[in-house]
Design an enzyme around this catalytic site. Structure first.
Site, short mmCIF file in Angstrom:
data_model
loop_
_atom_site.label_atom_id
_atom_site.label_comp_id
_atom_site.label_asym_id
_atom_site.label_seq_id
_atom_site.Cartn_x
_atom_site.Cartn_y
_atom_site.Cartn_z
N ASP A 1 0.65 -0.85 0.40
CA ASP A 1 0.01 -0.24 0.03
C ASP A 1 0.82 0.79 0.25
O ASP A 1 1.86 1.05 0.26
CB ASP A 1 -0.76 -0.36 1.18
N HIS A 2 0.53 2.62 -0.42
CA HIS A 2 1.68 3.76 -0.31
C HIS A 2 1.01 4.53 0.63
O HIS A 2 -0.36 5.08 1.48
CB HIS A 2 0.47 4.43 -1.77
N TYR B 1 -5.15 5.03 1.01
CA TYR B 1 -6.01 3.36 0.25
C TYR B 1 -5.97 2.67 -0.81
O TYR B 1 -7.15 3.13 -1.90
CB TYR B 1 -7.33 4.60 0.41
N HIS B 2 -4.37 2.07 -1.14
CA HIS B 2 -4.25 1.49 -1.98
C HIS B 2 -3.59 -0.03 -2.09
O HIS B 2 -2.82 -0.36 -2.15
CB HIS B 2 -3.54 2.55 -3.01
N PRO B 3 -4.56 -0.77 -1.29
CA PRO B 3 -4.24 -2.10 -0.97
C PRO B 3 -4.09 -2.87 -2.42
O PRO B 3 -5.36 -3.01 -2.54
CB PRO B 3 -5.13 -2.50 0.02
#
Length: 535
Positions: free
Chosen positions: A291-292, A467-469
């Site tokens: 994730d980021h 919010y990028h898993p």
């Protein structure tokens, strides 16, 4: 018990695409199951309505993470959409594909840039970019997914871009063009000022089809396996649906691995520890979570036309509401993160390694700090695009209603700390430029003019997800012991079961992940059709 050809688990971005594309074939019967409800709320359609969902449990799983060891054991936050449209119904609507070279990292799997570009184009209905020299032959104009320029063009968001350009960074008109590096405005998944989620784009126009059944508020407990063949699914309330052809898990990077684990597919020791009968040993399930990591700088502003609540702002917001409902214009159409940039912390890099999201609101702790959110101000997110820290999703128990243990393992790798430090310092330079500094009253984080050690401490105190898993059901070759699915997205060792969502990404792409998730589902739908229509 009900029978279908295909069962799609999860009505998010990927699930809506699969439902629309597979039901195009009249001979296929398709069931789409969504754990959340219908997406009829006006707060979904109105872009500004995201502020009611991201910080709350409304249409949102609102997961907590495990304590993050590299960040003072803080518990992080993972909002994920729990409604038709999934996270595309609650996100910031930014349309980013990632850097073209990101997909060359997937080329050995048959998912190189030339392989995926046709599916980005197929999905896209771009309202603004046509034959610009930076965009020619890269954009689609006939797909279901509406993409447009922002309908809210706040001058302070443009001032952030102008400040970056004044410092020597390139200005860019299309982050999805031939070049990504630079500062500019984001395009958004909107049409006439309204959010166009995957549900509105793909599902809503075709709900009338007789061969498509959509059931909401129905959570899947497990897939049903017999001799390593997937036969269907069982819901939490004990209903059983069988699939003649395939079950397609599209529940996202958190829920898809959890469903596999609850079904007895995963690492042998983890299943035994949770008293789950082993159906198929697959060590990679739930591993490779990426994730980021994201750091947010917040400022109180002297402008009262930014998001925030004050007595003087109320008449302005009433006027903005009138403007929104009349012609789909104004601040209520804003995706909050109107502008940003992709930059390199080292000029020798081949592609940008940090991303900015400039937000016309004070966003502290995912807008859950309401006292800060009430203030008129702005924020800038700095995220590391290709973190080396890797985490996992594991079971808390064998109870399907228990949230899994989500451990992004943020900033565990020292390189991620150093990249974040360099990125925040670059952001601070922009934020201290006169073009943007003149709008500041004070720094809420008090993170300006700190030395490196002090700033690292601040970063570890405030960093969390943007919010990028992805990656927890990793796509890989058969000789990859960490792979969960093959390059057709079929679960390795199990027949008639695929995973189709962001969990199959082998690694993070350089940017927001919603558009790539839709692309993956578009391509997989063609793979499924090719298999079953030719049999």
């Amino acid at each position: 018990m009900k029978h279908f050809d295909f069962i799609i688990v999860g009505g998010g971005s990927a699930g809506c695409v699969l439902a629309a594309r597979l039901s195009e074939c009249a001979n296929f019967s398709v069931l789409l199951l969504e754990a959340g409800g219908e997406d009829t709320s006006p707060l979904i359609k109105m872009p500004a309505g995201a502020v009611s969902m991201v910080p709350t449990h409304y249409n949102n799983w609102a997961f907590d993470t495990a304590p993050q060891q590299a960040m003072a054991n803080r518990i992080g936050y993972q909002p994920r959409g729990k409604v038709l449209g999934g996270s595309s119904a609650i996100n910031a609507m930014i349309y980013i594909r990632g850097h073209q070279q990101d997909y060359q990292d997937w080329a050995h799997l048959g998912w190189g840039w030339d392989d995926v570009l046709p599916y980005f184009i197929k999905s896209e209905n771009n309202q603004n970019l046509y034959n610009d020299s930076n965009s020619k032959d890269l954009h689609g104009h006939n797909g279901p997914l509406y993409v447009s320029n922002s309908y809210s063009n706040h001058p302070i968001a443009d001032a952030f871009v102008d400040a970056g350009v004044a410092l020597g960074y390139p200005h860019i008109d299309d982050f999805n063009g031939f070049e990504q590096e630079g500062m500019g405005r984001y395009q958004v998944t909107q049409y006439k000022g309204q959010r166009f989620s995957a549900s509105r784009s793909y599902l809503e126009p075709i709900r009338y089809r007789n061969n498509l059944t959509v059931i909401t508020n129905s959570e899947v407990a497990k897939v049903i396996l017999e001799d390593k063949v997937c036969k269907g699914i069982e819901t939490l309330d004990g209903k059983i649906f069988t699939a003649e052809k395939e079950v397609l898990l599209s529940a996202g990077a958190i829920k898809s691995p959890q469903i596999l684990l609850l079904s007895g597919v995963g690492p042998k020791e983890q299943l035994a520890n949770n008293n789950i009968k082993l159906q198929h040993e697959l060590d990679g399930v739930g591993q490779n979570l990426q994730d980021h990591p994201d750091y947010v700088s917040c400022f109180e502003s002297n402008r009262t036309d930014l998001y925030g609540l004050s007595a003087s702002a109320i008449p302005k917001m009433i006027k903005q509401a009138y403007q929104y409902f009349k012609n789909g214009q104004g601040i209520l159409t804003s995706n909050f993160a109107e502008t940003g940039g992709f930059l390199k912390t080292d000029k020798a890099l081949q592609r940008p390694d940090i991303q900015f999201h400039f937000v016309i609101a004070t966003v502290k702790d995912h807008a859950r700090d309401w006292r800060t959110s009430l203030k008129h101000g702005f924020s800038n997110h700095t995220c590391v695009l290709r973190p080396k820290s890797v985490g996992s999703v594991t079971l808390k128990s064998n109870n399907p209603t228990d949230c899994p243990i989500i451990d992004p393992n943020f900033l565990a790798h020292e390189d991620d700390v150093n990249t974040m430090l360099a990125g925040v310092k670059m952001a601070n330079q922009i934020l201290q430029h006169d073009l943007i500094k003149r709008y500041q009253v004070c720094s809420i984080n008090q993170d300006q003019n700190l030395d490196d050690n002090e700033l690292i401490d601040k970063i570890k105190t405030l960093t969390d997800s943007v919010y990028h898993p992805i990656g927890t059901c990793k796509m890989g070759l058969l000789d990859d012991p960490s792979a969960v699915v093959n390059n057709q997205l079929e679960v390795i060792g199990i027949e008639n079961l695929r995973v189709v969502d962001a969990s199959v990404f082998p690694n993070l792409i350089g940017g927001n992940t919603n558009a790539p998730t839709i692309m993956v589902a578009e391509r997989c739908a063609d793979m499924i059709k090719e298999k079953w229509l030719n049999n």
